[in-house]
Design an enzyme around this catalytic site. Structure first.
Site, PDB file in Angstrom:
ATOM      1  N   PHE A 113       0.861  -1.188   0.000  1.00 58.19           N
ATOM      2  CA  PHE A 113       0.000   0.000   0.000  1.00 58.19           C
ATOM      3  C   PHE A 113       0.896   1.236   0.000  1.00 58.19           C
ATOM      4  O   PHE A 113       0.808   2.112   0.848  1.00 58.19           O
ATOM      5  CB  PHE A 113      -0.958  -0.023   1.206  1.00 58.19           C
ATOM      6  N   GLY A 145      11.090  11.359  -8.157  1.00 56.25           N
ATOM      7  CA  GLY A 145      10.450  10.068  -7.881  1.00 56.25           C
ATOM      8  C   GLY A 145      10.334   9.151  -9.087  1.00 56.25           C
ATOM      9  O   GLY A 145       9.620   8.149  -9.041  1.00 56.25           O
ATOM     10  N   GLY A 181       3.925   6.851 -11.903  1.00 55.22           N
ATOM     11  CA  GLY A 181       3.096   7.848 -11.207  1.00 55.22           C
ATOM     12  C   GLY A 181       1.927   7.199 -10.508  1.00 55.22           C
ATOM     13  O   GLY A 181       1.431   6.159 -10.928  1.00 55.22           O
ATOM     14  N   LYS A 209      11.024  -4.683 -19.150  1.00 61.35           N
ATOM     15  CA  LYS A 209       9.796  -4.343 -19.887  1.00 61.35           C
ATOM     16  C   LYS A 209       9.820  -4.946 -21.292  1.00 61.35           C
ATOM     17  O   LYS A 209       8.778  -5.384 -21.810  1.00 61.35           O
ATOM     18  CB  LYS A 209       9.629  -2.827 -19.926  1.00 61.35           C
ATOM     19  N   ASP A 226      15.825  -2.037 -16.090  1.00 69.04           N
ATOM     20  CA  ASP A 226      14.381  -1.790 -15.974  1.00 69.04           C
ATOM     21  C   ASP A 226      13.728  -1.859 -17.362  1.00 69.04           C
ATOM     22  O   ASP A 226      12.704  -2.532 -17.550  1.00 69.04           O
ATOM     23  CB  ASP A 226      14.153  -0.411 -15.328  1.00 69.04           C
ATOM     24  N   GLU A 238      14.060   4.093  -9.801  1.00 69.35           N
ATOM     25  CA  GLU A 238      13.874   2.966  -8.889  1.00 69.35           C
ATOM     26  C   GLU A 238      14.657   3.271  -7.607  1.00 69.35           C
ATOM     27  O   GLU A 238      15.539   4.132  -7.591  1.00 69.35           O
ATOM     28  CB  GLU A 238      14.431   1.679  -9.515  1.00 69.35           C
ATOM     29  N   GLU A 270      -1.059  -4.846 -16.869  1.00 66.49           N
ATOM     30  CA  GLU A 270      -0.992  -3.631 -17.703  1.00 66.49           C
ATOM     31  C   GLU A 270       0.013  -2.627 -17.136  1.00 66.49           C
ATOM     32  O   GLU A 270       0.772  -1.985 -17.874  1.00 66.49           O
ATOM     33  CB  GLU A 270      -2.384  -2.991 -17.787  1.00 66.49           C
TER      34      GLU A 270
HETATM   35  N1  HSE Z   1      11.994   3.664 -12.719  1.00 63.98           N
HETATM   36  C1  HSE Z   1      11.004   3.454 -13.728  1.00 63.98           C
HETATM   37  C2  HSE Z   1      11.163   4.517 -14.809  1.00 63.98           C
HETATM   38  C3  HSE Z   1       9.633   3.530 -13.106  1.00 63.98           C
HETATM   39  O1  HSE Z   1      11.990   5.419 -14.631  1.00 63.98           O
HETATM   40  O2  HSE Z   1      10.533   4.427 -15.846  1.00 63.98           O
HETATM   41  C4  HSE Z   1       8.543   2.876 -13.898  1.00 63.98           C
HETATM   42  O3  HSE Z   1       8.751   1.510 -14.120  1.00 63.98           O
END
Ligand code: HSE
Length: 344
Positions: free
Chosen positions: A11, A209, A325, A227, A223, A212, A152
């Site tokens: 959460f 923000g 976000g 994906k 990262d 990661e 998603e």
């Molecule tokens: N750290 C990732 C980015 C967050 O910068 O895209 C979303 O997966």
């Protein structure tokens, strides 16, 4: 009116974004889609766990979370469920797995997802780990139990990317996928074009923000590679693994290289690419590339993400939007839940 009962693991920002969506848009969604969502349990490593078969008030959950834990919620609620206990005992149709991402092992999310699917619960996750590392096994498990395993939000947050590919564009024959799949690195490269140093741009991306917890995963390309693996598995049906992606990040891109590209009318972008070969196999890479301004990904700036699908029947379709976000990722959960509600 259909009701889907939800159990949440995690959460943090994403779970709270989803709760906010339920508070602000729940009534509209009930009218538009004939479904309401009831949070019946939440387990969070920091905040503790709380459950109520009658439903937890999302507003009270948010207020409690703002204070750091769930202690302010009524005493009488079920409070001693760790994540796996919660899955074992909760009466809910869907598990939302929103815990932290680990791209080495996929844990603890992998065990959570597996337990929920084995119990016959649908699973929605925004967590890249279990999808990038264990999709073949987990989707087979979901199929065997007649439930959905949906993610998603693992790619481009709530920007419709995965379902658009799976439900629509796959039928058009996907030949290639090219994407800006990491907001942190695209933000850094964009800021470097305005003269900021790599280090200063990374510090900004962290402060905003986007990055990661360990930004090495962003700047070294892992990262984005996660994906790429997710897109290969979900959109192309190819059981690609992390090790199959030739991966290079942006740590070697200097301010001089960025300025040189600008002089030549080009831009450096970290491009994730999947190319379907004539024999049906797939070549996968993540690498920095100088793109001409005419390329569909060249004008995607800041933390925005984009994915260009090259297909046999509709040519190239490019989707761009947020890649992270609170509300966009909360929306990704909602779009998976609405798809589950259609079949549940
Ligand atoms: N750290 C990732 C980015 C967050 O910068 O895209 C979303 O997966």
């Amino acid at each position: 009116m259909k009701t889907l009962r939800l159990a949440l693991i995690g959460f943090g920002n994403v779970g709270q974004g989803f709760a906010q969506i339920l508070i602000e848009h729940g009534s509209r969604l009930a009218v538009q889609y004939g479904v309401q969502f009831k949070i019946v349990a939440v387990a969070d490593l920091q905040k503790g766990s709380v459950a109520d078969a009658a439903g937890l008030d999302p507003q009270l959950l948010l207020q409690a979370a703002a204070g750091g834990d769930f202690k302010s919620l009524p005493e009488a609620l079920q409070r001693d469920w760790a994540a796996l206990d919660m899955i074992a005992h909760v009466q809910a149709e869907v598990l939302l797995e929103l815990a932290f991402t680990d791209l080495q092992t996929g844990e603890p999310a992998y065990s959570h997802v597996k337990a929920a699917l084995q119990k016959g619960m649908h699973v929605v996750t925004t967590n890249k780990g279990p999808v990038a590392l264990h999709y073949a096994e987990l989707s087979a498990l979901a199929q065997a139990h007649g439930v959905q395993f949906a993610g998603e939000g693992t790619v481009m947050s709530g920007t419709p990317t995965v379902r658009l590919g799976q439900d629509v564009l796959r039928a058009a024959g996907i030949r290639q996928l090219e994407g800006i799949l990491n907001g942190t690195t695209n933000y850094i490269l964009t800021q470097m074009e305005s003269g900021l140093s790599y280090a200063a741009a990374l510090a900004q991306a962290q402060a905003l923000g986007y990055a990661e917890a360990d930004p090495a995963g962003d700047v070294e390309g892992h990262d984005a590679a996660g994906k790429v693996v997710i897109l290969a598995n979900l959109l192309l049906g190819v059981p690609l693994r992390m090790a199959d992606v030739s991966c290079q990040g942006i740590t070697g891109i200097t301010s001089e290289m960025v300025a040189d590209a600008q002089l030549a009318g080009e831009r450096w972008k970290l491009v994730g690419r999947l190319q379907v070969q004539p024999d049906g196999s797939v070549q996968a890479s993540v690498q920095p590339q100088r793109l001409p301004l005419s390329h569909p990904l060249a004008n995607i700036s800041g933390a925005t993400n984009a994915l260009a699908y090259t297909t046999d029947l509709v040519g190239t379709v490019t989707v761009s939007g947020p890649g992270a976000g609170r509300l966009p990722t909360g929306f990704a959960i909602l779009s998976d839940l609405l798809a589950i509600a259609r079949i549940a």
